[in-house]
Design a protein around this motif. Structure first.
Motif, PDB file in Angstrom:
ATOM      1  N   SER A  33      28.321  20.969  -2.311  1.00 45.02           N
ATOM      2  CA  SER A  33      27.187  20.777  -3.224  1.00 45.02           C
ATOM      3  C   SER A  33      27.706  20.394  -4.609  1.00 45.02           C
ATOM      4  O   SER A  33      27.426  21.048  -5.606  1.00 45.02           O
ATOM      5  CB  SER A  33      26.329  22.041  -3.294  1.00 45.02           C
ATOM      6  N   GLN A  34      28.490  19.315  -4.655  1.00 44.23           N
ATOM      7  CA  GLN A  34      29.041  18.821  -5.909  1.00 44.23           C
ATOM      8  C   GLN A  34      28.049  17.883  -6.593  1.00 44.23           C
ATOM      9  O   GLN A  34      27.121  17.352  -5.976  1.00 44.23           O
ATOM     10  CB  GLN A  34      30.359  18.104  -5.648  1.00 44.23           C
ATOM     11  N   GLY A  35      28.253  17.701  -7.878  1.00 44.05           N
ATOM     12  CA  GLY A  35      27.357  16.855  -8.637  1.00 44.05           C
ATOM     13  C   GLY A  35      26.115  17.600  -9.076  1.00 44.05           C
ATOM     14  O   GLY A  35      26.033  18.823  -8.985  1.00 44.05           O
ATOM     15  N   GLY A  36      25.128  16.844  -9.570  1.00 48.98           N
ATOM     16  CA  GLY A  36      23.942  17.451 -10.144  1.00 48.98           C
ATOM     17  C   GLY A  36      22.701  17.263  -9.292  1.00 48.98           C
ATOM     18  O   GLY A  36      22.584  16.312  -8.517  1.00 48.98           O
ATOM     19  N   PHE A  37      21.770  18.189  -9.457  1.00 52.04           N
ATOM     20  CA  PHE A  37      20.488  18.168  -8.749  1.00 52.04           C
ATOM     21  C   PHE A  37      19.441  18.756  -9.671  1.00 52.04           C
ATOM     22  O   PHE A  37      19.651  19.815 -10.257  1.00 52.04           O
ATOM     23  CB  PHE A  37      20.597  18.986  -7.463  1.00 52.04           C
ATOM     24  N   GLN A  38      18.324  18.065  -9.801  1.00 52.04           N
ATOM     25  CA  GLN A  38      17.250  18.581 -10.638  1.00 52.04           C
ATOM     26  C   GLN A  38      15.923  18.245  -9.968  1.00 52.04           C
ATOM     27  O   GLN A  38      15.716  17.129  -9.476  1.00 52.04           O
ATOM     28  CB  GLN A  38      17.301  17.984 -12.040  1.00 52.04           C
ATOM     29  N   GLN A  39      15.006  19.230  -9.951  1.00 52.10           N
ATOM     30  CA  GLN A  39      13.719  19.032  -9.299  1.00 52.10           C
ATOM     31  C   GLN A  39      12.614  19.656 -10.141  1.00 52.10           C
ATOM     32  O   GLN A  39      12.753  20.773 -10.638  1.00 52.10           O
ATOM     33  CB  GLN A  39      13.736  19.660  -7.901  1.00 52.10           C
ATOM     34  N   TRP A  51      17.394  23.507 -10.983  1.00 53.81           N
ATOM     35  CA  TRP A  51      18.558  22.762 -11.482  1.00 53.81           C
ATOM     36  C   TRP A  51      19.813  23.309 -10.828  1.00 53.81           C
ATOM     37  O   TRP A  51      19.931  24.522 -10.616  1.00 53.81           O
ATOM     38  CB  TRP A  51      18.658  22.900 -12.996  1.00 53.81           C
ATOM     39  N   ARG A  52      20.737  22.412 -10.467  1.00 50.82           N
ATOM     40  CA  ARG A  52      22.008  22.838  -9.873  1.00 50.82           C
ATOM     41  C   ARG A  52      23.088  21.830 -10.252  1.00 50.82           C
ATOM     42  O   ARG A  52      22.826  20.624 -10.329  1.00 50.82           O
ATOM     43  CB  ARG A  52      21.891  22.906  -8.347  1.00 50.82           C
ATOM     44  N   TYR A  53      24.311  22.353 -10.482  1.00 49.79           N
ATOM     45  CA  TYR A  53      25.440  21.456 -10.746  1.00 49.79           C
ATOM     46  C   TYR A  53      26.702  22.057 -10.149  1.00 49.79           C
ATOM     47  O   TYR A  53      26.933  23.267 -10.244  1.00 49.79           O
ATOM     48  CB  TYR A  53      25.639  21.235 -12.252  1.00 49.79           C
ATOM     49  N   GLY A  54      27.513  21.200  -9.512  1.00 47.94           N
ATOM     50  CA  GLY A  54      28.761  21.639  -8.916  1.00 47.94           C
ATOM     51  C   GLY A  54      29.929  20.774  -9.344  1.00 47.94           C
ATOM     52  O   GLY A  54      29.770  19.567  -9.578  1.00 47.94           O
ATOM     53  N   GLY A  55      31.119  21.408  -9.465  1.00 46.31           N
ATOM     54  CA  GLY A  55      32.304  20.680  -9.878  1.00 46.31           C
ATOM     55  C   GLY A  55      33.565  21.320  -9.333  1.00 46.31           C
ATOM     56  O   GLY A  55      33.525  22.260  -8.534  1.00 46.31           O
ATOM     57  N   ASN A  56      34.733  20.823  -9.772  1.00 44.26           N
ATOM     58  CA  ASN A  56      36.030  21.299  -9.315  1.00 44.26           C
ATOM     59  C   ASN A  56      36.562  22.419 -10.207  1.00 44.26           C
ATOM     60  O   ASN A  56      36.292  22.457 -11.401  1.00 44.26           O
ATOM     61  CB  ASN A  56      37.051  20.163  -9.301  1.00 44.26           C
ATOM     62  N   HIS A  62      36.235  25.048  -6.006  1.00 46.25           N
ATOM     63  CA  HIS A  62      35.002  24.371  -6.409  1.00 46.25           C
ATOM     64  C   HIS A  62      34.005  25.423  -6.896  1.00 46.25           C
ATOM     65  O   HIS A  62      34.112  26.595  -6.537  1.00 46.25           O
ATOM     66  CB  HIS A  62      34.395  23.582  -5.250  1.00 46.25           C
ATOM     67  N   TYR A  63      33.054  24.976  -7.667  1.00 49.30           N
ATOM     68  CA  TYR A  63      32.017  25.884  -8.154  1.00 49.30           C
ATOM     69  C   TYR A  63      30.668  25.176  -8.109  1.00 49.30           C
ATOM     70  O   TYR A  63      30.575  23.948  -8.049  1.00 49.30           O
ATOM     71  CB  TYR A  63      32.310  26.334  -9.586  1.00 49.30           C
ATOM     72  N   ARG A  64      29.614  25.980  -8.157  1.00 48.18           N
ATOM     73  CA  ARG A  64      28.289  25.462  -8.432  1.00 48.18           C
ATOM     74  C   ARG A  64      27.507  26.534  -9.180  1.00 48.18           C
ATOM     75  O   ARG A  64      27.751  27.734  -9.006  1.00 48.18           O
ATOM     76  CB  ARG A  64      27.546  25.041  -7.162  1.00 48.18           C
ATOM     77  N   ALA A  65      26.569  26.093  -9.999  1.00 48.43           N
ATOM     78  CA  ALA A  65      25.675  26.997 -10.727  1.00 48.43           C
ATOM     79  C   ALA A  65      24.263  26.457 -10.579  1.00 48.43           C
ATOM     80  O   ALA A  65      24.051  25.249 -10.412  1.00 48.43           O
ATOM     81  CB  ALA A  65      26.075  27.080 -12.198  1.00 48.43           C
ATOM     82  N   TYR A  66      23.292  27.360 -10.617  1.00 54.24           N
ATOM     83  CA  TYR A  66      21.910  26.926 -10.441  1.00 54.24           C
ATOM     84  C   TYR A  66      20.981  27.799 -11.276  1.00 54.24           C
ATOM     85  O   TYR A  66      21.319  28.913 -11.679  1.00 54.24           O
ATOM     86  CB  TYR A  66      21.498  26.996  -8.964  1.00 54.24           C
ATOM     87  N   GLN A  91      15.206  32.738 -11.773  1.00 52.45           N
ATOM     88  CA  GLN A  91      16.448  33.145 -11.111  1.00 52.45           C
ATOM     89  C   GLN A  91      17.564  32.171 -11.457  1.00 52.45           C
ATOM     90  O   GLN A  91      17.335  30.978 -11.644  1.00 52.45           O
ATOM     91  CB  GLN A  91      16.228  33.174  -9.593  1.00 52.45           C
ATOM     92  N   ALA A  92      18.791  32.689 -11.539  1.00 55.01           N
ATOM     93  CA  ALA A  92      19.972  31.867 -11.780  1.00 55.01           C
ATOM     94  C   ALA A  92      21.150  32.469 -11.029  1.00 55.01           C
ATOM     95  O   ALA A  92      21.144  33.661 -10.694  1.00 55.01           O
ATOM     96  CB  ALA A  92      20.282  31.776 -13.280  1.00 55.01           C
ATOM     97  N   GLY A  93      22.156  31.642 -10.752  1.00 57.46           N
ATOM     98  CA  GLY A  93      23.305  32.169 -10.018  1.00 57.46           C
ATOM     99  C   GLY A  93      24.446  31.174  -9.950  1.00 57.46           C
ATOM    100  O   GLY A  93      24.374  30.065 -10.490  1.00 57.46           O
ATOM    101  N   PHE A  94      25.504  31.583  -9.247  1.00 56.20           N
ATOM    102  CA  PHE A  94      26.701  30.755  -9.148  1.00 56.20           C
ATOM    103  C   PHE A  94      27.405  31.032  -7.821  1.00 56.20           C
ATOM    104  O   PHE A  94      27.139  32.029  -7.147  1.00 56.20           O
ATOM    105  CB  PHE A  94      27.664  31.068 -10.302  1.00 56.20           C
ATOM    106  N   ARG A  95      28.304  30.132  -7.444  1.00 60.13           N
ATOM    107  CA  ARG A  95      29.208  30.350  -6.320  1.00 60.13           C
ATOM    108  C   ARG A  95      30.519  29.628  -6.605  1.00 60.13           C
ATOM    109  O   ARG A  95      30.517  28.486  -7.088  1.00 60.13           O
ATOM    110  CB  ARG A  95      28.614  29.847  -5.011  1.00 60.13           C
ATOM    111  N   MET A  96      31.639  30.317  -6.292  1.00 57.14           N
ATOM    112  CA  MET A  96      32.975  29.720  -6.428  1.00 57.14           C
ATOM    113  C   MET A  96      33.735  29.932  -5.122  1.00 57.14           C
ATOM    114  O   MET A  96      33.736  31.036  -4.566  1.00 57.14           O
ATOM    115  CB  MET A  96      33.742  30.361  -7.590  1.00 57.14           C
ATOM    116  N   ASP A  97      34.364  28.857  -4.635  1.00 54.41           N
ATOM    117  CA  ASP A  97      35.161  28.906  -3.412  1.00 54.41           C
ATOM    118  C   ASP A  97      36.570  28.430  -3.709  1.00 54.41           C
ATOM    119  O   ASP A  97      36.761  27.357  -4.322  1.00 54.41           O
ATOM    120  CB  ASP A  97      34.535  28.026  -2.324  1.00 54.41           C
TER     121      ASP A  97
END
Length: 493
Positions: A33-39, A51-56, A62-66, A91-97
């Protein structure tokens, strides 16, 4: 990533309270889920944004936040009166792998949220808030061996403007190891420890409270599952059992036996016999209503189910498949009361008690048809016959109504159609039978969405729900679901 629906009890792996089924939601890794997403979405009664954005994270992660928010106006009651139950949720959150040396993987993710809903009775706001974090480490030892450790922390706070507030902290630690034994046995062993601490306060303690107001409960478990492949992997047997020790009922053993027989490349028969329990909670043991007229009882035992399942799956052709399952469940020690406290035949206090037993039987048929690459159809039909009775000599007169809180029949039709490269649509229609005890009639609802891909990154959508019915009830209480139409824009960057 996917939503797994496991029919029947899943207690041998998931533990107590996995009684009638398990819904397991598996999210995508941050790398997917890299890059940006907005709805953004807006309708007559609802506004939402995501809103969501993922990067290296360097070369190994990798990470993403929403973040997302939803605001919903009040529903309506029968006769079109305002239900005065407007609500919002944020709600907001994150994930890192991380991919670590020695085939190790590490995942850390968390969420924080808050919400409010208006209580129509006293016009006060009921609040919900909380946060959680999960850390999961895994190591792949070889093709057929892996170890995983997971830690979970969760904090929730909830208020009900009429009854009580609850402040709860929960900790969970799980260990699992999978390995192959004698080339035929795939074994999973593990264990876990769970502790939850709460503070439950009655808004009006004379009407309702919990004694004690604060409580700490611990549960620890051990489990093993052996999956045996026989007859050149044509026959698969699975034996599993989970042992748990909890502070309400002590020791609980929940076994499961399953088989899967592959007739040929297109046809499979499967079956299972399982036992599961719903362990007591604060309501069962610690409840005090009307200053002691109705109370919980520490002698209340776990509700039990013994489930028998049989199913058949067939790939009839390259475009058509079917899945049919039937079941028969025996329930015991069902929750009731020692008397009908509204029209009692004995003197108080009246207690929460194991007062009944019952059986349920039924089945489900799922048909999948994809006549072309751009058109797919899914039809499902389910039937459940539930019969609950009080024990001989019981004074509970309400437990028998528990078999009228669920619809006997449900039908669902889903059609997905990619009209061309730019346009697609999704139709969902469902019929749900009546809830006789809640005085809710059967209803049919149709949802339809239309999506326009302006570019590969920009989409516009029109989503209609409950299109052919201005409003209908789905549960008791008088509130009804309205027809809504939302416009939605999605941008990926």
């Amino acid at each position: 990533d996917r939503i797994e629906v496991i029919r029947g009890p899943g207690a041998a792996l998931w533990g107590a309270n996995a009684v009638n089924g398990v819904v397991n939601i598996v999210t995508k890794s941050a790398a997917e889920s890299q890059g940006g997403f907005q709805q953004l979405g807006v309708g007559e009664s609802e506004r939402y944004a995501a809103w969501r954005y993922g990067g290296n994270l360097g070369n190994a992660g990798h990470y993403r936040a929403y973040a997302k928010t939803n605001h919903h106006d009040a529903e309506e009651r029968r006769g079109s009166a305002d239900a005065d139950d407007k609500r919002k949720h944020e709600q907001a959150g994150f994930r890192m792998d991380f991919q670590l040396p020695d085939n190790d993987r590490l995942t850390v993710q968390g969420d924080i949220y808050q919400g409010q809903v208006n209580n129509a009775t006293n016009n006060e706001l009921e609040e919900t808030e909380g946060h959680n974090v999960i850390a999961r480490w895994s190591r792949q030892h070889g093709q057929h061996s892996a170890t995983e450790v997971q830690f979970y922390f969760d904090k929730t706070f909830r208020t009900n403007a009429e009854t009580y507030s609850e402040d709860r902290k929960s900790f969970d630690l799980e260990l699992e190891h999978r390995f192959l034994f004698l080339d035929q046995h795939e074994i999973i062993i593990g264990g876990g420890y769970y502790v939850t601490r709460d503070d439950v306060r009655g808004i009006n303690p004379v009407i309702l409270r919990f004694t004690p107001a604060r409580r700490t409960d611990e549960t620890w478990n051990l489990f093993i599952q052996d999956q045996i492949d026989l007859m050149s992997d044509q026959l698969r047997l699975t034996f599993g059992v989970k042992y748990e020790n909890n502070d309400y009922t002590g020791d609980e053993v929940q076994p499961s036996m399953r088989f899967s027989y592959t007739i040929d490349d297109r046809n499979t028969v499967w079956g299972a016999v399982s036992r599961a329990v719903r362990i007591p909670n604060r309501l069962d043991h610690n409840l005090v209503v009307f200053n002691g007229v109705l109370i919980g009882d520490s002698a209340f035992e776990s509700e039990e189910v013994l489930a028998y399942e049989l199913g058949y799956r067939s790939i009839v052709s390259s475009t058509f498949s079917l899945d049919v399952a039937i079941f028969y469940n025996e329930y015991d020690k069902l929750r009731g009361f020692t008397d009908d406290f509204l029209s009692p035949s004995t003197l108080p206090p009246y207690k929460v008690s194991n007062e009944g037993e019952g059986v349920s039987q039924g089945g489900e048929l799922v048909l999948r048809w994809q006549p072309s690459e751009n058109l797919n159809l899914l039809v499902s039909q389910s039937y459940v016959d539930l019969d609950v009775e009080r024990y001989t000599g019981s004074n509970d007169v309400n437990i028998r109504d528990n078999d009228e809180n669920d619809p006997t029949s449900q039908t669902s039709v889903m059609i997905g159609w990619d009209i061309n490269k730019q346009w697609s649509s999704q139709l969902n229609a469902r019929y749900v039978g009546a809830l006789d005890d809640q005085k809710v009639d059967a209803y049919t609802a149709v949802d339809l969405s239309l999506l326009w891909r302006i570019t590969k990154d920009l989409e516009l959508g029109l989503i209609g729900k409950n299109l052919f019915d201005p409003q209908h009830a789905e549960f008791g209480g008088g509130n009804e679901i309205q027809r809504t139409v939302n416009a939605q824009v999605t941008w990926r960057f």
